[in-house]
Design a protein around this motif. Structure first.
Motif, mmCIF file in Angstrom:
data_model
loop_
_atom_site.group_PDB
_atom_site.id
_atom_site.type_symbol
_atom_site.label_atom_id
_atom_site.label_comp_id
_atom_site.label_asym_id
_atom_site.label_seq_id
_atom_site.Cartn_x
_atom_site.Cartn_y
_atom_site.Cartn_z
ATOM 1 N N THR A 189 -6.189 -9.615 -7.064
ATOM 2 C CA THR A 189 -5.311 -8.620 -6.466
ATOM 3 C C THR A 189 -5.438 -8.653 -4.951
ATOM 4 N N VAL A 190 -4.319 -8.590 -4.292
ATOM 5 C CA VAL A 190 -4.309 -8.588 -2.830
ATOM 6 C C VAL A 190 -3.571 -7.344 -2.369
ATOM 7 N N ASP B 199 -12.876 6.627 -1.969
ATOM 8 C CA ASP B 199 -11.918 5.536 -1.951
ATOM 9 C C ASP B 199 -12.444 4.388 -2.814
ATOM 10 N N PRO B 200 -11.689 4.031 -3.856
ATOM 11 C CA PRO B 200 -12.201 2.993 -4.762
ATOM 12 C C PRO B 200 -12.382 1.634 -4.086
ATOM 13 N N LEU B 201 -11.731 1.439 -2.938
ATOM 14 C CA LEU B 201 -11.836 0.129 -2.293
ATOM 15 C C LEU B 201 -12.787 0.157 -1.098
ATOM 16 N N ILE C 115 -16.290 -6.034 -4.329
ATOM 17 C CA ILE C 115 -15.559 -6.043 -5.599
ATOM 18 C C ILE C 115 -14.925 -7.421 -5.806
ATOM 19 N N ASP C 116 -15.140 -7.991 -6.963
ATOM 20 C CA ASP C 116 -14.516 -9.275 -7.275
ATOM 21 C C ASP C 116 -13.010 -9.079 -7.384
ATOM 22 N N GLU D 218 0.810 -1.222 0.000
ATOM 23 C CA GLU D 218 0.000 0.000 0.000
ATOM 24 C C GLU D 218 0.840 1.268 0.000
ATOM 25 N N VAL E 277 -10.668 -8.623 -5.498
ATOM 26 C CA VAL E 277 -9.882 -7.817 -4.558
ATOM 27 C C VAL E 277 -9.923 -8.457 -3.185
ATOM 28 N N THR E 278 -8.766 -8.659 -2.597
ATOM 29 C CA THR E 278 -8.713 -9.081 -1.202
ATOM 30 C C THR E 278 -7.712 -8.192 -0.489
ATOM 31 N N LEU F 226 -7.216 -1.421 6.886
ATOM 32 C CA LEU F 226 -6.247 -0.829 5.966
ATOM 33 C C LEU F 226 -6.879 0.205 5.046
ATOM 34 N N LEU F 227 -8.149 0.445 5.215
ATOM 35 C CA LEU F 227 -8.794 1.367 4.289
ATOM 36 C C LEU F 227 -8.677 2.823 4.709
ATOM 37 N N VAL G 18 -5.170 -1.125 -7.301
ATOM 38 C CA VAL G 18 -5.825 -2.397 -7.001
ATOM 39 C C VAL G 18 -7.168 -2.481 -7.713
ATOM 40 N N LYS G 19 -7.887 -1.379 -7.669
ATOM 41 C CA LYS G 19 -9.206 -1.367 -8.299
ATOM 42 C C LYS G 19 -9.087 -1.592 -9.808
ATOM 43 N N PHE H 280 2.353 3.096 2.182
ATOM 44 C CA PHE H 280 1.959 4.097 3.145
ATOM 45 C C PHE H 280 3.188 4.939 3.510
ATOM 46 N N ALA I 33 -8.265 -5.157 -10.476
ATOM 47 C CA ALA I 33 -9.421 -6.013 -10.214
ATOM 48 C C ALA I 33 -10.441 -5.883 -11.337
ATOM 49 N N MET J 290 -6.898 6.263 5.583
ATOM 50 C CA MET J 290 -5.725 6.847 4.940
ATOM 51 C C MET J 290 -4.800 7.543 5.934
ATOM 52 N N HIS K 121 -4.715 2.046 -3.814
ATOM 53 C CA HIS K 121 -6.108 1.599 -3.860
ATOM 54 C C HIS K 121 -6.666 1.691 -5.281
#
Lengths: 361, 469
Positions: A224-225, B414-416, B422-423, A201, B425-426, B361-362, A214-215, A203, A218, B364, A211
């Motif tokens: 994606t992890v 935030d896109p996540l 969302i498929d 990430e 994505v983990t 983790l989402l 990742v999007k 950070f 995906a 910021m 993010h």
């Protein structure tokens, strides 16, 4: 004369301010803008001979580098253009045997000593010189156009190699989610292969980019992890390849990338996991990374400790480096738009594209 | 999960009224228990629909497992227990016999109010003291026989908050042995007194004095003017740094490396930044290689557990620090009480670990995420789905596309934000990693300093001691 000089200065200043204010983000944009600026300069400026032109470009280059010394793309493009000018003028000298038959035949060592001589000859025939500058101008501008085409086609060429490097069901790790090149590379690879990507990430500087990255992956149906930066060691034993995007690549095969990447590559080395770097040719810099401070940019420390955090603000030293220097021994290959190379070989690619005279502007 | 509730309600309306009555009763019971703690609420939600028989509980566990497949865990880590699984796998009727201090402790564990192996162990012992104090031996059994079982239930419940740490496991084993050693002739009161005293002594001996002993053998590594690097937060390290700065009056530079999402290093920095002798530097793990360009004399690390094969099991990120330091020939020392020594062997960080919430983790910002209790989370989620359904109804009537605005709590940009939907994505958020013994120069314990390869030796000695006493 002074008016054109002023105009030129205005043009240069425009880009200098953009660089200083960090309004241009990413070496790709910087490279394109620099090339455009140089093209404008060459059309605007009045110059009598090659040396004057070179001096003009060098001067602009110095200002651009001083504006943002850690953004190497601008310097690289300036050097590429300089090398282009030198090549073209040499070519013209060769094609015009009427100036001096001997110069064309002479070895480079000899011409080095006799440059003053040829210059005098050029000045002797003004009409001829004028014709020559006209020709050179159009040739160089064509050259810069080609260079810009090359830069904008960088991704396509790099992407072509993705299939050769990724096998089915592979687990990849990328610590540079802010790299457009890496994104395009993975998206292209997905057309032929199915794989998993672990994304750190990054950070605190690039978490939002991560993010988005990742999007996007995906959305392209890539598994994606998202992992925290600290988890890299824990998962490294399960990773097949590490793919990083570079900000600039140096002659010795080392590169500068997002902060945190150096630790990741070290970790990959420790686990014998191959690391490959994707970078366009315009990121190749002919300079040597001598001291670290000149490479590493430091960012907003408010991202590390929030300014509202009264317990710590002012009591702790806080640093937030934006970049990391990565040793060449921690990188296995470079994927550029002209092919894949081992880090030891980068100096040859640099020699192909730059002139050693231009390393120090 | 939200979809699962919808058909159920429609089915229930077809079923008999009896079910509804039962539910009402359960709700009443739940309301009673809500005054005790928060967990009964969630257990009632799961257990309330059906009578709580053993087979039903098993069913619930299985259900929760199938549900968890829809949860977002990378396939490699599918074997690790999620928070939801942990909570649903503790038998719901346990909540009835759990002591209030265990309930509060659970909440503190699961919301990371109490974090760190030593701290957790200490808090657990304090809670056990409360449990023992309010314990009454039922008729027909003796304290030494029944109390262990009673404690086991409490521990079982404690596990639903977070898995037990090694130090907690070792402590529990010790406590159970102590209980079994109490003679049947002692009265309840006497036995309770003995146990309370033993627990106090244990805390003193294994944690407080151990910290002092470890400090004594570590101070030689922090000389005047040296630079020390550490990661996260460790109770024993905090003790050492304070001691060196105040008692020994040595000036040193402390680099605190921290990581997401817990920001434990902030706690250490806050504690230590006030000391004039310590000049603190606070960085995140991404700037590790830049930090190590400056000379660092020694790296001091805390531990969660020392495994029998010499590996260090500690907060995720420790291995990266140890590796980087080792590569630059900086000595890496691990300070760890002997209660953290484990007879387990483990080879990588994947097989055994603790899974934390991806949600953490989402955020910021550079502030630790505030975690809600599980029951509160469930409640909020229900409220949210209700709202969504409402807005959906509105949408159908108004044909407006504003439903996306009705998702509160997370920023919409935030896109996540809704990564669970969302498929592909983990989010992987594990708590620990494993540091190979090659990176560790020395393990400092209260019984002496040793190389990581000698962990099993200490383990044997220690076991021998405890059985002798």
């Amino acid at each position: 004369m002074s008016q054109t000089q002023q105009q030129i200065q205005e043009q240069v200043d425009g880009l200098v301010y953009k660089l200083k204010r960090r309004q241009l983000a990413g070496s790709y944009k910087v490279a394109i803008e620099t090339a455009q600026l140089l093209m404008r300069l060459i059309t605007m400026a009045r110059w009598k001979n090659t040396d004057q032109l070179i001096e003009l470009i060098r001067d602009a280059g110095r200002q651009l580098i001083a504006a943002q010394p850690r953004e190497f793309a601008s310097g690289n493009i300036v050097r590429r253009v300089l090398s282009l000018i030198r090549d073209e003028s040499l070519e013209m000298d060769r094609e015009k045997p009427d100036i001096d038959k001997n110069t064309a035949m002479m070895s480079s060592m000899f011409s080095l000593l006799s440059t003053t001589d040829t210059k005098n000859q050029q000045q002797h025939s003004p009409s001829d010189a004028k014709q020559r500058t006209q020709d050179l101008r159009s040739l160089v501008i064509q050259g810069i156009r080609d260079l810009m085409d090359e830069i904008s086609a960088v991704h396509e060429n790099i992407e072509l190699m993705s299939i050769d490097l990724i096998h089915d069901n592979e687990v990849l790790l990328t610590p540079t989610p802010n790299s457009q090149t890496v994104l395009n590379f993975l998206l292209k690879a997905r057309q032929k292969r199915k794989f998993t990507v672990l994304v750190t990430e990054c950070f605190p500087n690039h978490t939002e980019d991560a993010h988005k990255f990742v999007k996007k992956l995906a959305d392209a149906k890539i598994d994606t992890v998202l992992i925290p930066d600290s988890t890299v060691f824990a998962v490294m034993s399960r990773v097949g390849k590490v793919i990083i995007g570079a900000r600039s690549v140096f002659v010795n095969g080392g590169c500068v990338s997002t902060s945190g990447v150096a630790a990741v590559t070290e970790c990959a080395k420790e686990h014998r996991t191959p690391v490959f770097t994707v970078a366009g040719l315009y990121k190749l810099s002919p300079t040597y990374p001598f001291d670290n401070d000149s490479l590493i940019e430091v960012g907003n420390s408010g991202k590390v400790i929030d300014y509202s955090d009264q317990d710590l603000v002012g009591r702790c030293e806080v640093t937030n480096p934006l970049m990391d220097y990565i040793d060449p021994e921690n990188i296995d290959i470079y994927i550029t738009n002209v092919g894949g190379f081992s880090p030891n070989f980068i100096y040859r690619i640099v020699l192909d594209n730059y002139k050693s005279d231009d390393v120090n502007l | 999960m939200s979809e699962g509730t919808k058909p159920e309600t429609s089915q229930l309306s077809n079923k008999e009224l009896k079910e509804l009555k039962k539910k009402e009763k359960a709700a009443k019971r739940a309301a009673k228990k809500e005054s005790i703690g928060i967990k009964p609420d969630s257990s009632q939600r799961r257990g309330g629909d059906k009578p709580k028989t053993a087979s039903n509980i098993k069913k619930q566990i299985n259900q929760s497992k199938t549900q968890s497949e829809s949860l977002k865990i990378p396939p490699l880590f599918g074997h690790l227990e999620t928070r939801e699984q942990r909570i649903s796998s503790t038998p719901p009727q346990l909540a009835n016999i759990v002591h209030p201090s265990i309930l509060t402790l659970c909440l503190k564990y699961s919301t990371f109010k109490i974090v760190g192996s030593t701290h957790r162990c200490q808090a657990m012992l304090e809670a056990f003291k409360d449990v023992i104090e309010s314990y009454k031996t039922p008729e027909g059994t003796s304290l030494s026989r029944h109390l262990t079982g009673h404690l086991s239930h409490q521990i079982e419940y404690l596990k639903s908050a977070r898995p037990l740490s090694t130090s907690m496991g070792n402590t529990i084993r010790w406590l159970k042995q102590e209980i079994s050693l109490i003679s049947i002739d002692e009265t309840d009161e006497q036995a309770k007194l003995i146990l309370a005293e033993k627990i106090d002594v244990y805390i003193k001996e294994k944690i407080e004095y151990a910290n002092i002993a470890i400090t004594d053998s570590t101070i030689q590594h922090i000389v005047d003017g040296s630079t020390v690097l550490t990661f996260g937060h460790s109770q024993v390290l905090l003790h050492i740094f304070k001691h060196v700065a105040t008692e020994l009056n040595r000036k040193f530079k402390l680099v605190i490396v921290d990581s997401r999402p817990l920001f434990e290093g902030k706690k250490l920095a806050t504690e230590l930044s006030g000391y004039p002798n310590i000049s603190c530097q606070y960085v995140f793990i991404n700037s590790l290689s830049s930090i190590l360009q400056e000379p660092v004399d020694v790296v001091l690390l805390g531990a969660h557990a020392m495994l029998s094969n010499g590996r260090l099991y500690s907060r995720v990120g420790t291995a990266l620090i140890a590796m980087s330091a080792h590569k630059r020939d900086i000595p890496v020392l691990v300070c760890c009480q002997s209660i953290k020594f484990s007879d387990k062997v483990q080879l990588d960080s994947v097989t055994m670990n603790e899974l934390s919430e991806g949600q953490d983790l989402l955020t910021m910002g550079s502030k630790p995420t505030k975690r809600n209790g599980f029951a509160l989370d469930q409640f909020l989620k229900e409220k949210r789905t209700e709202k969504e359904e409402e807005s959906k109804g509105k949408k159908n009537s108004n044909n407006n596309n504003n439903s996306s605005n009705s998702v509160p709590l997370t920023k919409p940009e935030d896109p996540l934000a809704n990564y669970r939907e969302i498929d592909n994505v983990t989010i992987l958020n594990i708590m620990y990693d494993l540091t190979p013994p090659e990176y560790i120069q020395k393990v400092i314990t209260e019984v002496g300093s040793l190389p990581p390869s000698s962990v099993p030796v200490i383990l044997r000695e220690y076991k021998g001691n405890s059985s002798n006493s």
